[in-house]
Design a protein around this motif. Structure first.
Motif, short mmCIF file in Angstrom:
data_model
loop_
_atom_site.label_atom_id
_atom_site.label_comp_id
_atom_site.label_asym_id
_atom_site.label_seq_id
_atom_site.Cartn_x
_atom_site.Cartn_y
_atom_site.Cartn_z
N LYS A 1 -0.58 11.43 5.05
CA LYS A 1 0.39 10.42 5.46
C LYS A 1 0.50 9.32 4.41
O LYS A 1 1.58 8.82 4.12
CB LYS A 1 -0.02 9.81 6.80
CG LYS A 1 0.92 8.73 7.29
CD LYS A 1 0.46 8.14 8.62
CE LYS A 1 1.39 7.04 9.09
NZ LYS A 1 0.93 6.42 10.37
N SER A 2 -0.63 8.96 3.81
CA SER A 2 -0.67 7.88 2.83
C SER A 2 -0.14 8.34 1.47
O SER A 2 -0.71 9.24 0.84
CB SER A 2 -2.10 7.35 2.68
OG SER A 2 -2.21 6.51 1.56
N ASP B 1 -0.25 6.53 -1.18
CA ASP B 1 -1.29 6.10 -2.11
C ASP B 1 -2.38 7.16 -2.26
O ASP B 1 -2.85 7.44 -3.36
CB ASP B 1 -1.93 4.79 -1.64
CG ASP B 1 -1.16 3.57 -2.09
OD1 ASP B 1 -0.22 3.71 -2.89
OD2 ASP B 1 -1.49 2.46 -1.62
N PHE B 2 -2.79 7.73 -1.14
CA PHE B 2 -3.85 8.74 -1.19
C PHE B 2 -3.37 9.99 -1.93
O PHE B 2 -4.13 10.62 -2.67
CB PHE B 2 -4.31 9.07 0.22
CG PHE B 2 -5.56 9.93 0.28
CD1 PHE B 2 -6.60 9.73 -0.62
CD2 PHE B 2 -5.69 10.91 1.24
CE1 PHE B 2 -7.75 10.51 -0.56
CE2 PHE B 2 -6.83 11.70 1.31
CZ PHE B 2 -7.87 11.49 0.40
N TYR C 1 -7.11 3.23 -3.06
CA TYR C 1 -5.88 3.82 -2.53
C TYR C 1 -6.20 4.71 -1.32
O TYR C 1 -7.17 5.45 -1.33
CB TYR C 1 -5.20 4.68 -3.60
CG TYR C 1 -4.34 3.92 -4.59
CD1 TYR C 1 -4.57 2.58 -4.89
CD2 TYR C 1 -3.29 4.56 -5.24
CE1 TYR C 1 -3.77 1.91 -5.79
CE2 TYR C 1 -2.48 3.89 -6.16
CZ TYR C 1 -2.73 2.56 -6.43
OH TYR C 1 -1.94 1.90 -7.33
N GLY C 2 -5.35 4.61 -0.31
CA GLY C 2 -5.50 5.44 0.87
C GLY C 2 -6.19 4.77 2.03
O GLY C 2 -6.13 5.27 3.15
N PHE D 1 -6.78 2.04 4.95
CA PHE D 1 -5.85 1.43 5.89
C PHE D 1 -5.37 0.05 5.42
O PHE D 1 -6.16 -0.75 4.94
CB PHE D 1 -6.53 1.30 7.26
CG PHE D 1 -5.76 0.51 8.28
CD1 PHE D 1 -4.54 0.96 8.76
CD2 PHE D 1 -6.25 -0.70 8.75
CE1 PHE D 1 -3.83 0.24 9.70
CE2 PHE D 1 -5.56 -1.43 9.70
CZ PHE D 1 -4.34 -0.97 10.17
N SER D 2 -4.08 -0.20 5.61
CA SER D 2 -3.42 -1.47 5.26
C SER D 2 -3.59 -1.75 3.78
O SER D 2 -4.40 -2.59 3.36
CB SER D 2 -3.97 -2.62 6.11
OG SER D 2 -3.13 -3.75 6.01
N ALA D 3 -2.79 -1.07 2.98
CA ALA D 3 -3.02 -0.96 1.55
C ALA D 3 -2.91 -2.27 0.78
O ALA D 3 -3.67 -2.51 -0.15
CB ALA D 3 -2.05 0.05 0.96
N GLU E 1 -3.53 10.83 10.92
CA GLU E 1 -2.40 11.20 10.06
C GLU E 1 -1.10 10.72 10.74
O GLU E 1 -0.95 9.54 10.97
CB GLU E 1 -2.41 12.71 9.77
CG GLU E 1 -3.56 13.14 8.87
CD GLU E 1 -3.44 12.67 7.43
OE1 GLU E 1 -2.36 12.20 7.02
OE2 GLU E 1 -4.43 12.79 6.69
N ASN E 2 -0.20 11.64 11.08
CA ASN E 2 1.08 11.21 11.68
C ASN E 2 1.06 11.17 13.20
O ASN E 2 2.08 10.90 13.83
CB ASN E 2 2.20 12.14 11.21
CG ASN E 2 2.50 12.00 9.73
OD1 ASN E 2 2.95 10.95 9.28
ND2 ASN E 2 2.22 13.04 8.97
#
Length: 365
Positions: free
Chosen positions: A115-116, A118-119, A202-203, A205-207, A303-304
């Motif tokens: 989902k991320s 960034d990840f 990265y990845g 929560f709350s980037a 995830e989603n």
């Protein structure tokens, strides 16, 4: 969706880990099956598997030369669970995807799209560094979640970027020709909070900022004088533990999170000698004495998916870790209605503070 999968003349019956009472949730999607089908004829190839949250790909590839890269404690338990259920060899190769790990060379890199964004960036950078020019990265995803950001990130690291046709609402993105000698990147965000700059990988929560629920908690929570043994549950980047140590540097702080990069982030932000860290999704696996306080902004996304079952299970485990006079403090979206669930677990449940979106709850024996 039928939980049984026929693959290479074997029948697999996958169950979710952690288990769920929601019959609409399955252990796999057609994206998992599409990835496995794409590589089924390459028996002698080397495989690296990423973001396999339910252990499905690792199990389907279990007779091949494969390495499972783990990001979550729950992912490792899911793989163990599936292997015991469908075991065709004694064990499987695994390694946690830490910030400094080097990915081994493989012919195929199978990645369940996270989902991320960034990840995804973090993983593709790691993969591109090790991937041979003739290798392929196979990204599986459900078409409803597609975003152009995925293409932009893929094109940063690979010259070849193609998509397959959709099959049962799933699709593959095939990456080839990895770009080499790209500039090194730290893969951390800086987040400022009350004059302090915190880092997180990265990845996590709350980037790019402290999320509103955690902010509401930090602005309104004060440790009690007798709260000396504390657990920051689902700690993320460690901001709550960091805040508590500012209130009382003498507390013994324990911080746990399912996600390895969250724990590595918390370690960067909490330097106290009295701090202890656990990459663990299950409190029953953490050997702690009775706690004065467990404090958390619990996860309700998988995830989603929106799913509070993991949080409810953590609340049950939290009660068993608390002293008789201890307390569990939670900040959460009000619409999740945690009070109703907590009253089935704890004797006393109070709403300490609330605003239009969030509430701070206290639960005691």
């Amino acid at each position: 969706m039928d939980p049984r999968v026929s693959y290479k003349d074997q029948i697999f019956s996958f169950q979710r880990y952690p288990e769920t009472t929601n019959k609409s949730l399955r252990a796999y999607s057609t994206a998992d099956i599409l990835m496995a089908e794409y590589v089924k004829d390459f028996k002698e190839a080397r495989y690296a598997i990423f973001n396999d949250r339910m252990g499905v790909l690792g199990t389907l590839m279990n007779q091949r030369d494969s390495m499972n890269y783990l990001h979550y404690s729950s992912q490792e338990k899911a793989l163990d669970f599936q292997y015991k259920k469908h075991q065709t060899k004694e064990t499987y190769s695994r390694a946690y995807l830490s910030p400094d790990i080097a990915i081994q060379e493989s012919d195929f890199y199978l990645v369940k799209m996270p989902k991320s964004v960034d990840f995804l960036d973090f993983m593709l950078d790691k993969i591109a560094q090790s991937a041979p020019q003739e290798s392929q990265v196979v990204l599986g995803f459900m078409t409803k979640y597609f975003t152009k950001s995925w293409l932009e990130i893929a094109q940063k690291y690979f010259d070849g970027v193609e998509q397959t046709k959709a099959w049962k609402k799933a699709r593959l993105m095939i990456l080839s020709k990895p770009k080499k000698n790209l500039p090194a990147k730290e893969f951390t965000h800086n987040i400022e909070w009350q004059g302090t700059v915190l880092k997180q990988y990265y990845g996590v929560f709350s980037a790019k900022n402290i999320d509103l629920g955690t902010r509401f908690l930090l602005e309104n929570f004060t440790l009690k004088p007798n709260e000396e043994l504390v657990l920051d549950l689902a700690c993320g980047n460690g901001i709550i533990g960091h805040h508590l140590l500012q209130q009382n540097p003498k507390i013994e702080l324990h911080a746990s999170d399912d996600f390895l990069l969250a724990i590595e982030s918390a370690k960067m932000n909490i330097s106290s000698k009295n701090a202890h860290f656990y990459c663990e999704n299950d409190l029953n696996q953490i050997n702690l004495p009775s706690l004065d306080l467990i404090i958390t902004n619990p996860p309700f996304h998988f995830e989603n998916e929106n799913n509070i079952e993991v949080s409810i299970q953590l609340f049950r485990q939290a009660k068993r870790k608390l002293k008789a006079e201890g307390r569990l403090v939670i900040v959460a979206n009000r619409h999740l209605n945690y009070t109703t669930h907590l009253k089935h677990i704890f004797t006393s449940v109070s709403q300490l503070l609330w605003n239009e979106k969030f509430e701070i709850l206290e639960a005691k024996y």
